[in-house]
Design a protein around this motif. Structure first.
Motif, PDB file in Angstrom:
ATOM      1  N   ALA A  57       0.847  -1.180   0.000  1.00 17.48           N
ATOM      2  CA  ALA A  57       0.000   0.000   0.000  1.00 17.48           C
ATOM      3  C   ALA A  57       0.887   1.237   0.000  1.00 17.48           C
ATOM      4  CB  ALA A  57      -0.914  -0.004   1.227  1.00 17.48           C
ATOM      5  N   GLU A  58       0.355   2.334  -0.490  1.00 16.66           N
ATOM      6  CA  GLU A  58       1.154   3.554  -0.630  1.00 16.66           C
ATOM      7  C   GLU A  58       1.828   3.956   0.674  1.00 16.66           C
ATOM      8  OE1 GLU A  58       0.605   8.052  -2.526  1.00 16.66           O
ATOM      9  OE2 GLU A  58      -1.079   6.637  -2.471  1.00 16.66           O
ATOM     10  N   GLU A  59       1.122   3.847   1.789  1.00 20.97           N
ATOM     11  CA  GLU A  59       1.695   4.272   3.064  1.00 20.97           C
ATOM     12  C   GLU A  59       2.780   3.326   3.567  1.00 20.97           C
ATOM     13  OE1 GLU A  59      -2.220   2.096   4.038  1.00 20.97           O
ATOM     14  OE2 GLU A  59      -1.440   3.456   2.509  1.00 20.97           O
ATOM     15  N   ARG A  92      -6.134   5.624  -2.228  1.00 21.67           N
ATOM     16  CA  ARG A  92      -4.834   4.960  -2.119  1.00 21.67           C
ATOM     17  C   ARG A  92      -4.394   4.397  -3.467  1.00 21.67           C
ATOM     18  NH1 ARG A  92      -5.784   0.355   2.139  1.00 21.67           N
ATOM     19  NH2 ARG A  92      -3.651   0.593   2.887  1.00 21.67           N
TER      20      ARG A  92
END
Length: 220
Positions: free
Chosen positions: A145-147, A171
């Motif tokens: 995931a991006e985070e 996202r």
């Protein structure tokens, strides 16, 4: 009692007092250092935890589908996945040593793919990057995931600004091509070194608190 025996007893008493001071001072110094080492080791191990979890995760790829029929309900960060798609017209290029990598999106999806440059995608800093190979392709790799992919934030930023990918619930997701569970032995080695380091300091701390303090001798 003779003068010699009195002097000997006084010397023995002074030696005992010095030994007690030295032991107490040693525990006082070692305990904070050991606690600090445990905290630092724990923080470093925490930073490795996601990579370590992926190292031991399933090597059977989770199928996320193909263009027009992606299985968004199956999205799970830090999993080994496979999917197929049509690349975006533009990509974000970078170099690691002699190798060129490109982050390219999959059209009408929230997916980015980070892969080695293909023939015709040669690029050097300072030059205008070429268009990515337009042929549809399949990919297997680590889904983040991006985070969870701070290392690739520039790629996320560029592809988002180009407007060729479609975030899902705000996202984007990145597939790091070729990164398989159990592949990075350096992660396991680093974790073992940290655990050994922490256990050694825990043992040192335990011995420091358990060590008996010598009692001083009275005068007389």
């Amino acid at each position: 009692m003779t003068i010699e025996s009195e002097l000997q007893e006084e010397r023995d008493q002074r030696i005992a007092e010095l030994e007690e001071r030295l032991q107490r001072r040693g525990v006082g110094v070692k305990a904070p250092v050991a606690v600090l080492a445990l905290v630092v080791g724990g923080v470093l191990l925490g930073l490795l935890w996601r990579d370590l979890a992926y190292f031991f995760s399933s090597s059977t790829p989770l199928t996320l589908g193909a263009e027009g029929e992606y299985r968004y309900e199956a999205l799970e960060s830090n999993r080994y996945v496979q999917l197929h798609g049509v690349p975006t017209l533009r990509g974000a290029y970078g170099r690691e040593g002699e190798d060129v990598y490109v982050v390219v999106g999959l059209r009408e999806s929230p997916f980015l793919v980070r892969r080695r440059a293909l023939p015709g995608e040669e690029w050097s800093p300072g030059r205008v990057p070429p268009r990515p190979d337009p042929r549809p392709f399949g990919v297997r790799g680590r889904l983040l995931a991006e985070e969870d992919a701070e290392r690739y934030r520039e790629g996320f930023k560029l592809l988002r600004e180009m407007g060729e990918v479609q975030p899902r619930d705000g996202r984007l997701w990145l597939v790091v091509e070729g990164e398989r569970p159990g592949g990075d032995k350096g992660v396991l080695l680093a974790a073992l070194v940290l655990v050994t380091f922490m256990l050694g300091n825990a043992a040192l701390l335990y011995r420091g608190f358990k060590a008996p303090s010598p009692s001083g001798r009275g005068l007389g």
